[in-house]
Design a protein around this motif. Structure first.
Motif, short mmCIF file in Angstrom:
data_model
loop_
_atom_site.label_atom_id
_atom_site.label_comp_id
_atom_site.label_asym_id
_atom_site.label_seq_id
_atom_site.Cartn_x
_atom_site.Cartn_y
_atom_site.Cartn_z
N LYS A 54 -13.86 -14.57 -28.86
CA LYS A 54 -13.53 -14.88 -30.25
C LYS A 54 -12.59 -13.86 -30.89
N ASP A 55 -12.65 -12.60 -30.44
CA ASP A 55 -11.81 -11.57 -31.05
C ASP A 55 -10.66 -11.13 -30.15
N LEU A 56 -10.48 -11.79 -29.01
CA LEU A 56 -9.47 -11.35 -28.04
C LEU A 56 -8.06 -11.36 -28.64
N VAL A 57 -7.68 -12.44 -29.27
CA VAL A 57 -6.32 -12.54 -29.81
C VAL A 57 -6.13 -11.57 -30.97
N LEU A 65 0.55 -4.26 -33.19
CA LEU A 65 1.07 -3.70 -34.43
C LEU A 65 0.87 -2.20 -34.50
N GLU A 66 -0.31 -1.73 -34.11
CA GLU A 66 -0.63 -0.31 -34.23
C GLU A 66 0.15 0.56 -33.25
N LEU A 67 0.33 0.08 -32.03
CA LEU A 67 0.99 0.87 -31.00
C LEU A 67 2.48 0.57 -30.88
N GLY A 68 2.91 -0.54 -31.48
CA GLY A 68 4.32 -0.90 -31.37
C GLY A 68 4.71 -1.40 -30.00
N ILE A 69 3.72 -1.86 -29.24
CA ILE A 69 3.95 -2.34 -27.88
C ILE A 69 3.79 -3.85 -27.85
N PRO A 70 4.84 -4.60 -27.52
CA PRO A 70 4.70 -6.06 -27.46
C PRO A 70 3.65 -6.47 -26.42
N ILE A 71 2.73 -7.33 -26.82
CA ILE A 71 1.75 -7.91 -25.90
C ILE A 71 2.02 -9.41 -25.91
N VAL A 72 2.66 -9.88 -24.85
CA VAL A 72 3.24 -11.23 -24.86
C VAL A 72 2.18 -12.31 -24.82
N ASN A 73 1.16 -12.14 -24.00
CA ASN A 73 0.15 -13.19 -23.82
C ASN A 73 -1.27 -12.65 -23.92
N LYS A 74 -2.14 -13.48 -24.45
CA LYS A 74 -3.58 -13.21 -24.40
C LYS A 74 -4.20 -14.40 -23.67
N ARG A 75 -4.92 -14.14 -22.61
CA ARG A 75 -5.37 -15.20 -21.71
C ARG A 75 -6.83 -15.03 -21.33
N ILE A 76 -7.38 -16.08 -20.74
CA ILE A 76 -8.76 -16.08 -20.26
C ILE A 76 -8.77 -16.58 -18.83
N SER A 77 -9.60 -15.97 -18.00
CA SER A 77 -9.86 -16.52 -16.66
C SER A 77 -11.37 -16.72 -16.54
N VAL A 78 -11.76 -17.77 -15.82
CA VAL A 78 -13.18 -18.10 -15.68
C VAL A 78 -13.53 -18.27 -14.21
N THR A 79 -14.82 -18.29 -13.93
CA THR A 79 -15.32 -18.54 -12.58
C THR A 79 -14.70 -19.82 -12.04
N PRO A 80 -14.26 -19.84 -10.77
CA PRO A 80 -13.72 -21.09 -10.22
C PRO A 80 -14.64 -22.27 -10.51
N GLY A 108 -7.46 -19.31 -29.56
CA GLY A 108 -6.05 -19.01 -29.77
C GLY A 108 -5.31 -18.38 -28.62
N VAL A 109 -5.85 -18.44 -27.39
CA VAL A 109 -5.16 -17.83 -26.25
C VAL A 109 -4.03 -18.72 -25.76
N ASP A 110 -3.18 -18.15 -24.89
CA ASP A 110 -2.01 -18.87 -24.38
C ASP A 110 -2.34 -19.75 -23.18
N PHE A 111 -3.21 -19.26 -22.30
CA PHE A 111 -3.61 -20.01 -21.11
C PHE A 111 -5.05 -19.67 -20.75
N ILE A 112 -5.68 -20.59 -20.01
CA ILE A 112 -7.00 -20.32 -19.45
C ILE A 112 -6.96 -20.75 -17.98
N GLY A 113 -7.29 -19.84 -17.10
CA GLY A 113 -7.21 -20.11 -15.67
C GLY A 113 -8.59 -20.16 -15.04
#
Length: 452
Positions: A54-57, A65-80, A108-113
């Protein structure tokens, strides 16, 4: 201990050389969600994913914002899913894919694998259900990615599964034909797949992992290319040292992000994946690194030696900069996602066969390769088998992400958009291999696999 000086040192790389964190991926186990009733199982996995992530994104955006480092994607992976859903009494896993998609959109993540199966030695009934569900599942969902592991160095290669996948990939292309057959871009076939890969489309949460972890994938091919400008004309030792030092700096940024994300989410830090992941943007290309090394184009004689050195130097530099290194780690060579690779194909410098040879020494394999839509299923199976054999014999991870594009032929261009970019349709070898693929069974593990 990472300090502010190290962060400040990366400012130039971020502002001028397209350094970014390619992904923060949260791995979530679904093993405790099992239930014979598929509706209950779907309810369980939706609740667990939306609770854990729930708080990942938000955390990713705050760190950016704090570090000034672009983080392009926030994603999730699950058990096969073929493992997690094995107890469900059903003949289709499409509703599970839809639940995963709904959960991904909710947080709100970009992908889930993890719409995945591990079939290197054979297939369970659950694996067969997943295979049957793949074309529809990856077409009716937006963010769900899938993968299948068809071989390992220890177990050999499952040629029955490889044969089936040739047709499944064509079916997936047909299902998504109205959108450039993009469903195939969300599916990858592995040999020696890893349990902690944060990159899509092959990410899944392995059964040997903790209940929930944070894995981070770095980027930075543009940074490496610019750094090599300082050693133009110098020997290979100087070039290797330059890459190692640059990889160290890039990985330290990833380590900082991983530690902070882990702390803020109260989730254990898993690994940093050291892979140089390109994008279609100008200056963010692995192919540009080869040009800076002295090759006119990727595919020129010397390309494999250059790639082998690049991979080795990236790993040597990166491994000292992180507490835990894993995933795939090295250099990705996707065609559609790398402007320089696209140009090399269009100029005739890079062929499918040369790409295949390069995969002997790179991180993954034939990645985001567009091929004619009328390619035969056994041809696709043969390409998968060849790539899996490279991984099996060389004790490394290899993968195939082919996109047979509906009604497109060699030389035409297909547009995918975003990070997936665009690609020229590449020529495949269409000499007949049907009798070989139809043999079925398993190719035995190589002799050097017996190390116990």
């Amino acid at each position: 201990m990472i300090n502010d000086i190290e962060v400040l040192e990366t400012n130039k790389m971020i502002q001028e050389q397209q350094l970014d964190i390619r992904t923060i991926t949260m791995g979530i186990s679904l093993l405790d969600c099992a239930d014979p009733d598929i509706d209950v199982f779907n309810e369980n996995i939706y609740k667990k994913i939306t609770t854990k992530a729930k708080d990942l994104v938000k955390v990713g955006n705050d760190l950016e914002l704090e570090l000034g480092i672009p983080i392009v994607n926030k994603r999730i992976s699950v058990t096969p899913i073929a493992i997690a859903a094995a107890g469900c009494k059903t003949d289709s896993y499409v509703s599970i894919a839809q639940t995963l998609d709904r959960a991904a959109k909710a947080v709100g993540v970009d992908f889930i694998g993890g719409f995945s199966a591990l079939v290197q030695k054979g297939m369970t009934p659950s694996d067969r259900i997943l295979f049957k569900s793949l074309p529809e599942a990856l077409t009716v969902t937006d963010y769900v990615c899938g993968s299948v592991n068809v071989g390992t160095t220890k177990n050999g290669m499952n040629m029955n599964a490889i044969k089936d996948l040739g047709q499944i990939i064509l079916d997936l292309a047909e299902h998504s034909k109205d959108n450039s057959s993009i469903g195939c871009a969300k599916f990858v076939v592995f040999c020696n797949s890893v349990e902690d890969n944060p990159f899509m489309a092959g990410a899944y949460h392995g059964v040997g992992e903790e209940d929930c972890v944070i894995n981070v994938g770095i980027s930075g091919p543009g940074v490496v290319s610019r750094a090599l400008e300082s050693v133009r004309g110098q020997d290979f030792e100087a070039m290797s040292e330059c890459i190692k030092k640059t990889a160290f700096k890039i990985t330290r940024v990833g380590q900082l992000v991983a530690q902070e994300a882990s702390k803020r989410l109260s989730v254990p830090f898993g690994i940093i994946d050291l892979s140089l992941a390109p994008t279609p943007a100008v200056g963010d290309s692995v192919a540009e690194i080869f040009r800076e090394m002295g090759l006119e184009e990727v595919g020129a004689p010397g390309t494999i030696a250059a790639l082998a050195m690049l991979n080795d130097a990236v790993k040597k530099g990166g491994v000292m900069a992180s507490s835990y290194v894993g995933g795939l780690s090295g250099a990705f060579i996707p065609v559609s996602e790398d402007k320089g690779m696209i140009e090399a194909v269009q100029r005739g410098a890079l062929t499918l066969e040369k790409l295949e040879a390069m995969t002997c020494v790179c991180s993954v394999g034939l990645d985001m390769v567009a091929i004619p839509g009328d390619t035969k299923p056994e041809t696709i199976s043969g390409i998968i088998a060849d790539e899996a054999a490279i991984g099996m014999i060389n004790q490394k991870t290899t993968a195939v992400r082919l996109i047979p594009v509906h009604r497109k032929d060699v030389g035409e261009i297909v547009e995918f958009g975003g990070l997936l970019g665009y690609a020229p349709i590449m020529k495949v070898n269409n000499f007949d291999n049907k009798k070989f693929i139809d043999r079925g069974g398993r190719i035995p593990a190589p002799i050097h696999s017996f190390k116990n």
